[in-house]
Structure formats: structure tokens, C-alpha cells
Design a protein around this motif. Structure first.
Motif, mmCIF file in Angstrom:
data_model
loop_
_atom_site.group_PDB
_atom_site.id
_atom_site.type_symbol
_atom_site.label_atom_id
_atom_site.label_comp_id
_atom_site.label_asym_id
_atom_site.label_seq_id
_atom_site.Cartn_x
_atom_site.Cartn_y
_atom_site.Cartn_z
ATOM 1 N N PHE A 54 0.825 -1.214 0.000
ATOM 2 C CA PHE A 54 0.000 0.000 0.000
ATOM 3 C C PHE A 54 0.858 1.263 0.000
ATOM 4 N N GLY A 55 2.049 1.170 -0.604
ATOM 5 C CA GLY A 55 2.933 2.323 -0.680
ATOM 6 C C GLY A 55 3.757 2.570 0.573
ATOM 7 N N TYR A 56 3.656 1.678 1.552
ATOM 8 C CA TYR A 56 4.405 1.827 2.803
ATOM 9 C C TYR A 56 5.449 0.720 2.916
ATOM 10 N N THR A 57 6.533 1.027 3.608
ATOM 11 C CA THR A 57 7.542 0.017 3.901
ATOM 12 C C THR A 57 7.097 -0.758 5.129
ATOM 13 N N VAL A 58 7.070 -2.075 4.998
ATOM 14 C CA VAL A 58 6.657 -2.963 6.083
ATOM 15 C C VAL A 58 7.809 -3.934 6.333
ATOM 16 N N LEU A 59 8.202 -4.061 7.598
ATOM 17 C CA LEU A 59 9.268 -4.984 7.982
ATOM 18 C C LEU A 59 8.643 -6.230 8.578
ATOM 19 N N LEU A 60 8.951 -7.388 7.997
ATOM 20 C CA LEU A 60 8.387 -8.648 8.473
ATOM 21 C C LEU A 60 9.479 -9.695 8.605
ATOM 22 N N SER A 61 9.276 -10.621 9.539
ATOM 23 C CA SER A 61 10.248 -11.670 9.787
ATOM 24 C C SER A 61 9.582 -13.046 9.710
ATOM 25 N N ALA A 62 10.199 -13.951 8.977
ATOM 26 C CA ALA A 62 9.698 -15.327 8.915
ATOM 27 C C ALA A 62 9.716 -15.976 10.299
ATOM 28 N N ARG A 63 10.609 -15.509 11.160
ATOM 29 C CA ARG A 63 10.688 -16.013 12.534
ATOM 30 C C ARG A 63 9.345 -15.835 13.250
ATOM 31 N N HIS A 64 8.670 -14.706 13.002
ATOM 32 C CA HIS A 64 7.359 -14.486 13.614
ATOM 33 C C HIS A 64 6.351 -15.541 13.164
ATOM 34 N N GLY A 65 6.400 -15.910 11.898
ATOM 35 C CA GLY A 65 5.512 -16.967 11.407
ATOM 36 C C GLY A 65 5.758 -18.276 12.137
ATOM 37 N N THR A 66 7.024 -18.615 12.352
ATOM 38 C CA THR A 66 7.379 -19.834 13.088
ATOM 39 C C THR A 66 6.832 -19.778 14.511
ATOM 40 N N TRP A 67 7.024 -18.662 15.179
ATOM 41 C CA TRP A 67 6.535 -18.513 16.554
ATOM 42 C C TRP A 67 5.007 -18.587 16.612
ATOM 43 N N LEU A 68 4.344 -17.969 15.634
ATOM 44 C CA LEU A 68 2.872 -17.977 15.632
ATOM 45 C C LEU A 68 2.331 -19.382 15.370
ATOM 46 N N ARG A 69 2.992 -20.137 14.525
ATOM 47 C CA ARG A 69 2.571 -21.537 14.326
ATOM 48 C C ARG A 69 2.760 -22.323 15.621
#
Length: 175
Positions: free
Chosen positions: A31-46
């Protein structure tokens, strides 16, 4: 007995403002914004999904399933809708000073409908955190928006998940 809910915010939690450079975040443009994401968060959420039913509690609403979930390796999650929420009889009263930061509170309580829940967000009024501290059915976990979700938050969520009153009584009777 159903699992407790885990209400999860995005900005400031999964998308921190200024994480440590070695924290493993990838830059995305959404959406025109810079977003910082980590695959580590996906692992923790699973990992957390074994204990909780995870629900998006973010102003991204359904866009979190379109953009955030695939970027961190999650399947789509249920969503609490905040936009267009109309206050209802019985909603908690919020002091004027907390109107902005507590805007999610009534919709979260309505969504939970009495189920135990944890709420992970970078904007939780301290008053709500204090009032919920001694409740077994709620865990309000504020996150530093600069660093976002960290392993210590996950460990806390796993160590003592919120539970309902009847479940608490059964657990203490069994011990």
C-alpha cells in the motif's frame, strides 16, 4: 474446552518501527508503505497456534490475510473488524484520555464473547493492563513498537495461557 483466543496486532508487533539490524526482518512494500516482516514471527505464531486460536486484531483487518500472512508463512486467520464498529449497550466505558488507545477494547470483548484471551499489541492502555493483571481469563501483553514481538513474549504466552473460570477451578481441584 476451546483454546483461548490470541488477538494479534500487526504494526508495532509484527512490523516493528526500528528493529535491531541483525533481527532478520525483510523489507516489503505494501500500500505504498515500507513494512518490515520476519519469517521467525511466522514460526513462533505456528508454535502458539497449538495453544491458542489466533485472530487478527489489527487495523489491517482482512488485508492482513492477503498481505501479512503469506509473507510470514501463515494460513489465513479470523479477523476482528474494527472499522465501522458501532458502540453497543454494555460496552465498557473508556476514559477520555484512553479513547484512541482503547478503541479496540469493546470489539475484542464482543468477539471473545466470554472466552479466555490474550491480546498482543503495541497500543494497550496501561489502565487496562493493570485491571486485567489479576484475571485468569485475560492476558494483555504490551509490546515495544520499536522492537516488536520477541521470543520472551512467546514464552510468556506459552507459560501461562489465560483460561476460563471453570477450567481454573478444575485445574486447582486436580492439583
Amino acid at each position: 474446552m476451546p483454546k483461548p483466543l490470541l488477538f494479534l496486532d500487526v504494526d508495532g508487533v509484527l512490523n516493528p518501527v526500528c528493529p535491531h539490524p541483525d533481527a532478520g526482518f525483510d523489507t516489503h512494500t505494501m500500500f505504498g508503505y515500507t513494512v518490515l516482516l520476519s519469517a521467525r514471527h511466522g514460526t513462533w505464531l505456528r508454535e502458539l497456534a497449538a495453544t491458542y486460536d489466533i485472530v487478527w486484531a489489527t487495523t489491517w483487518e482482512h488485508d492482513a490475510n492477503t498481505h501479512i500472512a503469506p509473507a510470514i508463512g501463515l494460513d489465513p486467520l479470523p479477523v476482528v473488524t474494527f472499522s465501522g464498529y458501532v458502540p453497543q449497550p454494555g460496552d465498557p466505558r473508556v476514559p477520555l484520555m484512553d479513547l484512541f488507545s482503547a478503541a479496540k477494547w469493546a470489539p475484542l470483548l464482543r468477539y471473545a464473547a466470554g472466552r479466555p484471551f490474550a491480546w498482543v499489541d503495541d497500543v494497550i492502555p496501561p489502565r487496562l493492563v493493570r485491571r486485567s493483571r489479576w484475571r485468569r481469563d485475560r492476558l494483555l501483553l504490551p509490546v515495544d513498537p520499536g522492537q516488536g514481538l520477541e521470543r520472551r513474549h512467546v514464552d510468556r504466552l506459552l507459560a501461562r495461557p489465560p483460561r476460563g473460570r471453570a477450567e481454573s477451578l478444575r485445574a486447582s481441584a486436580a492439583s
